[in-house]
Design a protein around this motif. Structure first.
Motif, PDB file in Angstrom:
ATOM      1  N   GLU A 120      27.726  45.009  32.518  1.00 26.14           N
ATOM      2  CA  GLU A 120      28.163  43.869  33.334  1.00 26.14           C
ATOM      3  C   GLU A 120      26.926  43.075  33.750  1.00 26.14           C
ATOM      4  OE1 GLU A 120      31.210  42.079  33.825  1.00 26.14           O
ATOM      5  OE2 GLU A 120      32.004  43.936  34.719  1.00 26.14           O
ATOM      6  N   GLY A 121      27.003  41.762  33.600  1.00 23.98           N
ATOM      7  CA  GLY A 121      25.867  40.916  33.899  1.00 23.98           C
ATOM      8  C   GLY A 121      24.922  40.743  32.734  1.00 23.98           C
ATOM      9  N   ILE A 122      25.144  41.469  31.649  1.00 27.37           N
ATOM     10  CA  ILE A 122      24.355  41.339  30.423  1.00 27.37           C
ATOM     11  C   ILE A 122      25.243  40.804  29.298  1.00 27.37           C
ATOM     12  CG2 ILE A 122      22.989  42.585  28.682  1.00 27.37           C
ATOM     13  CD1 ILE A 122      22.261  44.569  30.927  1.00 27.37           C
ATOM     14  N   ASP A 123      26.314  41.555  28.996  1.00 24.36           N
ATOM     15  CA  ASP A 123      27.301  41.082  28.028  1.00 24.36           C
ATOM     16  C   ASP A 123      28.355  40.203  28.680  1.00 24.36           C
ATOM     17  OD1 ASP A 123      26.110  42.253  25.835  1.00 24.36           O
ATOM     18  OD2 ASP A 123      27.207  44.144  26.078  1.00 24.36           O
ATOM     19  N   THR A 124      28.249  40.040  29.992  1.00 21.56           N
ATOM     20  CA  THR A 124      29.106  39.115  30.739  1.00 21.56           C
ATOM     21  C   THR A 124      28.212  38.300  31.665  1.00 21.56           C
ATOM     22  OG1 THR A 124      29.499  40.383  32.770  1.00 21.56           O
ATOM     23  CG2 THR A 124      30.783  41.011  30.828  1.00 21.56           C
ATOM     24  N   ILE A 125      28.764  37.214  32.209  1.00 21.48           N
ATOM     25  CA  ILE A 125      28.003  36.441  33.195  1.00 21.48           C
ATOM     26  C   ILE A 125      28.467  36.747  34.608  1.00 21.48           C
ATOM     27  CG2 ILE A 125      27.470  34.582  31.574  1.00 21.48           C
ATOM     28  CD1 ILE A 125      29.647  32.899  32.962  1.00 21.48           C
ATOM     29  N   PHE A 126      29.283  37.783  34.751  1.00 21.40           N
ATOM     30  CA  PHE A 126      29.716  38.216  36.081  1.00 21.40           C
ATOM     31  C   PHE A 126      28.550  38.817  36.841  1.00 21.40           C
ATOM     32  CE2 PHE A 126      33.749  38.023  33.935  1.00 21.40           C
ATOM     33  CZ  PHE A 126      34.667  37.714  34.928  1.00 21.40           C
ATOM     34  N   ASP A 127      28.507  38.554  38.129  1.00 21.56           N
ATOM     35  CA  ASP A 127      27.583  39.254  39.000  1.00 21.56           C
ATOM     36  C   ASP A 127      28.211  40.619  39.307  1.00 21.56           C
ATOM     37  OD1 ASP A 127      26.063  40.299  41.094  1.00 21.56           O
ATOM     38  OD2 ASP A 127      25.789  38.345  42.057  1.00 21.56           O
ATOM     39  N   PRO A 128      27.560  41.714  38.957  1.00 22.70           N
ATOM     40  CA  PRO A 128      28.140  43.030  39.240  1.00 22.70           C
ATOM     41  C   PRO A 128      28.548  43.207  40.699  1.00 22.70           C
ATOM     42  CG  PRO A 128      26.248  43.262  37.798  1.00 22.70           C
ATOM     43  CD  PRO A 128      26.296  41.819  38.220  1.00 22.70           C
ATOM     44  N   LYS A 129      27.844  42.540  41.611  1.00 26.11           N
ATOM     45  CA  LYS A 129      28.200  42.653  43.026  1.00 26.11           C
ATOM     46  C   LYS A 129      29.596  42.101  43.287  1.00 26.11           C
ATOM     47  CE  LYS A 129      23.440  42.400  44.771  1.00 26.11           C
ATOM     48  NZ  LYS A 129      22.478  41.589  45.569  1.00 26.11           N
TER      49      LYS A 129
ATOM     50  N   GLU B 175      62.245  52.883  37.707  1.00 31.31           N
ATOM     51  CA  GLU B 175      61.162  53.699  38.234  1.00 31.31           C
ATOM     52  C   GLU B 175      59.892  53.429  37.428  1.00 31.31           C
ATOM     53  OE1 GLU B 175      61.473  55.468  40.950  1.00 31.31           O
ATOM     54  OE2 GLU B 175      63.584  54.961  41.138  1.00 31.31           O
ATOM     55  N   TYR B 176      59.220  52.364  37.764  1.00 35.79           N
ATOM     56  CA  TYR B 176      57.997  51.992  37.073  1.00 35.79           C
ATOM     57  C   TYR B 176      57.007  51.456  38.095  1.00 35.79           C
ATOM     58  CZ  TYR B 176      59.916  47.260  37.582  1.00 35.79           C
ATOM     59  OH  TYR B 176      60.435  46.094  38.100  1.00 35.79           O
ATOM     60  N   GLU B 177      55.750  51.335  37.691  1.00 36.03           N
ATOM     61  CA  GLU B 177      54.722  50.791  38.568  1.00 36.03           C
ATOM     62  C   GLU B 177      54.230  49.459  38.005  1.00 36.03           C
ATOM     63  OE1 GLU B 177      51.658  53.259  40.080  1.00 36.03           O
ATOM     64  OE2 GLU B 177      52.837  55.099  39.927  1.00 36.03           O
ATOM     65  N   LEU B 178      54.123  48.464  38.876  1.00 39.16           N
ATOM     66  CA  LEU B 178      53.594  47.158  38.493  1.00 39.16           C
ATOM     67  C   LEU B 178      52.106  47.091  38.841  1.00 39.16           C
ATOM     68  CD1 LEU B 178      56.313  44.542  39.541  1.00 39.16           C
ATOM     69  CD2 LEU B 178      55.481  45.003  37.224  1.00 39.16           C
ATOM     70  N   VAL B 179      51.332  46.637  37.872  1.00 42.21           N
ATOM     71  CA  VAL B 179      49.873  46.579  38.018  1.00 42.21           C
ATOM     72  C   VAL B 179      49.402  45.199  37.557  1.00 42.21           C
ATOM     73  CG1 VAL B 179      47.679  47.592  37.248  1.00 42.21           C
ATOM     74  CG2 VAL B 179      49.694  49.060  37.578  1.00 42.21           C
ATOM     75  N   LEU B 180      48.439  44.634  38.274  1.00 39.87           N
ATOM     76  CA  LEU B 180      47.826  43.380  37.863  1.00 39.87           C
ATOM     77  C   LEU B 180      46.424  43.637  37.327  1.00 39.87           C
ATOM     78  CD1 LEU B 180      48.742  40.772  40.650  1.00 39.87           C
ATOM     79  CD2 LEU B 180      49.974  41.327  38.528  1.00 39.87           C
ATOM     80  N   ASN B 181      46.088  42.925  36.249  1.00 38.37           N
ATOM     81  CA  ASN B 181      44.725  42.918  35.705  1.00 38.37           C
ATOM     82  C   ASN B 181      44.268  41.460  35.741  1.00 38.37           C
ATOM     83  OD1 ASN B 181      42.375  43.025  34.225  1.00 38.37           O
ATOM     84  ND2 ASN B 181      43.255  44.092  32.470  1.00 38.37           N
ATOM     85  N   ILE B 182      43.519  41.111  36.786  1.00 38.98           N
ATOM     86  CA  ILE B 182      43.251  39.709  37.102  1.00 38.98           C
ATOM     87  C   ILE B 182      41.775  39.518  37.475  1.00 38.98           C
ATOM     88  CG2 ILE B 182      45.612  39.204  37.819  1.00 38.98           C
ATOM     89  CD1 ILE B 182      44.799  39.783  40.696  1.00 38.98           C
ATOM     90  N   GLY B 183      41.455  38.328  37.993  1.00 35.87           N
ATOM     91  CA  GLY B 183      40.092  38.020  38.400  1.00 35.87           C
ATOM     92  C   GLY B 183      39.717  38.642  39.728  1.00 35.87           C
ATOM     93  N   GLU B 184      38.666  38.118  40.328  1.00 38.20           N
ATOM     94  CA  GLU B 184      38.154  38.677  41.580  1.00 38.20           C
ATOM     95  C   GLU B 184      39.036  38.271  42.769  1.00 38.20           C
ATOM     96  OE1 GLU B 184      35.717  40.751  40.914  1.00 38.20           O
ATOM     97  OE2 GLU B 184      35.743  39.960  38.872  1.00 38.20           O
ATOM     98  N   PHE B 185      39.067  39.115  43.796  1.00 31.84           N
ATOM     99  CA  PHE B 185      39.840  38.810  44.995  1.00 31.84           C
ATOM    100  C   PHE B 185      39.297  39.619  46.161  1.00 31.84           C
ATOM    101  CE2 PHE B 185      42.019  42.027  42.487  1.00 31.84           C
ATOM    102  CZ  PHE B 185      42.196  43.059  43.395  1.00 31.84           C
ATOM    103  N   ASP B 186      39.653  39.187  47.370  1.00 32.37           N
ATOM    104  CA  ASP B 186      39.201  39.871  48.580  1.00 32.37           C
ATOM    105  C   ASP B 186      40.321  40.740  49.150  1.00 32.37           C
ATOM    106  OD1 ASP B 186      40.956  38.051  49.739  1.00 32.37           O
ATOM    107  OD2 ASP B 186      39.370  36.810  50.619  1.00 32.37           O
ATOM    108  N   LEU B 187      40.056  41.366  50.288  1.00 32.13           N
ATOM    109  CA  LEU B 187      41.029  42.286  50.878  1.00 32.13           C
ATOM    110  C   LEU B 187      42.313  41.573  51.271  1.00 32.13           C
ATOM    111  CD1 LEU B 187      41.815  45.069  51.913  1.00 32.13           C
ATOM    112  CD2 LEU B 187      40.548  44.580  54.028  1.00 32.13           C
ATOM    113  N   LYS B 188      42.203  40.346  51.771  1.00 31.12           N
ATOM    114  CA  LYS B 188      43.402  39.596  52.153  1.00 31.12           C
ATOM    115  C   LYS B 188      44.307  39.394  50.941  1.00 31.12           C
ATOM    116  CE  LYS B 188      44.898  35.317  54.431  1.00 31.12           C
ATOM    117  NZ  LYS B 188      44.447  34.048  55.079  1.00 31.12           N
ATOM    118  N   LYS B 189      43.715  39.025  49.810  1.00 23.29           N
ATOM    119  CA  LYS B 189      44.501  38.849  48.592  1.00 23.29           C
ATOM    120  C   LYS B 189      45.065  40.192  48.113  1.00 23.29           C
ATOM    121  CE  LYS B 189      44.321  34.415  47.330  1.00 23.29           C
ATOM    122  NZ  LYS B 189      45.520  33.583  47.095  1.00 23.29           N
ATOM    123  N   ALA B 190      44.273  41.255  48.251  1.00 23.57           N
ATOM    124  CA  ALA B 190      44.754  42.578  47.848  1.00 23.57           C
ATOM    125  C   ALA B 190      46.002  42.957  48.635  1.00 23.57           C
ATOM    126  CB  ALA B 190      43.653  43.614  48.062  1.00 23.57           C
TER     127      ALA B 190
END
Length: 334
Positions: free
Chosen positions: A175-184, A141-156
């Motif tokens: 985000e976008g300052i201390d990282t190079i990720f686009d916040p969008k 009785e546990y929950e599996l969670v992923l902490n990964i990169g970006e993905f769309d609804l199909k991947k979700a």
């Protein structure tokens, strides 16, 4: 004690029992309370009392496995795995069998949330294969969670169909300052989680003393807009050799304050604090993290549990603070 602040704390505590989310100005006001004041102590005590009522005294353990210790081209300024920092000299990635063995240990120790964390471009398809095997080979009785990169609804949808209950994803502080990720891009992924059957786990992170009350409030409220079910805060760990490695760490009292405000203002049942301590539990947290493997807050692979923080230690913390560690669905104390 300032009676205006005391009255405000009493109000948000009462609201929290009904799951009411507070406006930004209230969150900022509570985050601005001096940590050496009677108001601060009243805030933390009120959050603890609310937490015990909201959760029924149930606490949970979160076990993370850093799957790959490898250079990442995204070069987040707080992360040890950034390719530009040159900290990672030799890559290491856990195999499926190693991951399954570690998950079996976590399940036996009563951990509820088991999180597989990877660098940004690790194959989601490979992880989905892992998820299917884990579900076949590790009952419990546990929950599996992923902490990964970006993905769309199909991947979700694919991630959920493969056996994941949720995803850890965050629009991080600066985000976008201390990282190079686009916040969008981060928001698009959060929307994909919201629109899927996956649960969203999202902490306010990585918090340092450099972050303002307004920044913290904005990130918290954004996570609520996307349907977060486990909230909380994670402190930024200064990693020597990264651009932010020389900045001071967040104090335990400040983290406890952020946890208290999150507990009282977010309307979220389960609140996680990282790093763990009795102080954060006594300020409203009912989830803490045990982790191993690749740690973006360290310069080496944690072959054993990071910082020697074990499930038994976590359980002792919770017991001393009046909680029972529960494994999901069966509601059996561990």
């Amino acid at each position: 004690m300032n009676e205006t602040i005391r009255t405000l704390i009493d109000k948000v505590k009462a609201d929290s029992l009904s799951g009411i989310v507070q406006p930004k100005e209230t969150i900022v006001t509570l985050l601005g309370i001096s940590q050496d004041s009677d108001e601060y102590r009243y805030l933390c005590q009120s959050a603890y009392e609310a937490s015990k009522q909201i959760t029924g005294g149930e606490a949970y353990l979160w076990g993370a496995i850093g799957v790959d210790f490898a250079v990442c081209p995204m070069n987040c300024r707080f992360c040890s795995l950034g390719e530009a920092w040159g900290i990672v000299k030799e890559s290491k990635s856990f195999s499926q069998s190693e991951i399954i063995s570690q998950i079996q240990e976590y399940v036996q120790q009563g951990i509820r949330f088991i999180v597989l964390r990877t660098t940004e471009f690790y194959s989601i398809d490979t992880l989905c294969d892992f998820l299917k095997s884990i579900r076949c080979e590790v009952p419990g009785e546990y929950e599996l969670v992923l902490n990964i990169g970006e993905f769309d609804l199909k991947k979700a949808d694919k991630i959920h169909a493969s056996g994941a209950d949720g995803v850890y994803h965050a629009l991080r502080l600066r985000e976008g300052i201390d990282t190079i990720f686009d916040p969008k891009d981060r928001l698009n992924t959060l929307a994909s989680v919201r629109d899927s059957q996956l649960k969203l786990i999202h902490l306010v992170e990585p918090v340092g003393p450099e972050h303002t009350n307004e920044e913290i409030a904005d990130v918290l409220l954004n996570s609520i807009r996307y349907g977060v079910v486990v909230s909380g805060a994670m402190a930024r760990t200064p990693v020597k050799g990264t651009p932010l490695g020389e900045l001071p760490a967040l104090s335990e009292k400040r983290l406890a304050q952020i946890i208290a405000v999150t507990r009282l203002c977010s309307g979220v049942r389960d609140i996680c604090a990282h790093p763990p301590s009795k102080a954060v539990i006594q300020s409203g947290a009912n989830v803490v993290v045990i982790e191993r493997g690749a740690i973006p807050r360290d310069t080496e692979v944690a072959d054993s549990l990071w910082n020697a923080f074990t499930p038994d230690t976590a359980k002792a913390y919770f017991t001393e603070c009046g909680y029972q560690v529960i494994q999901k669905r069966e509601n059996v104390p561990i």
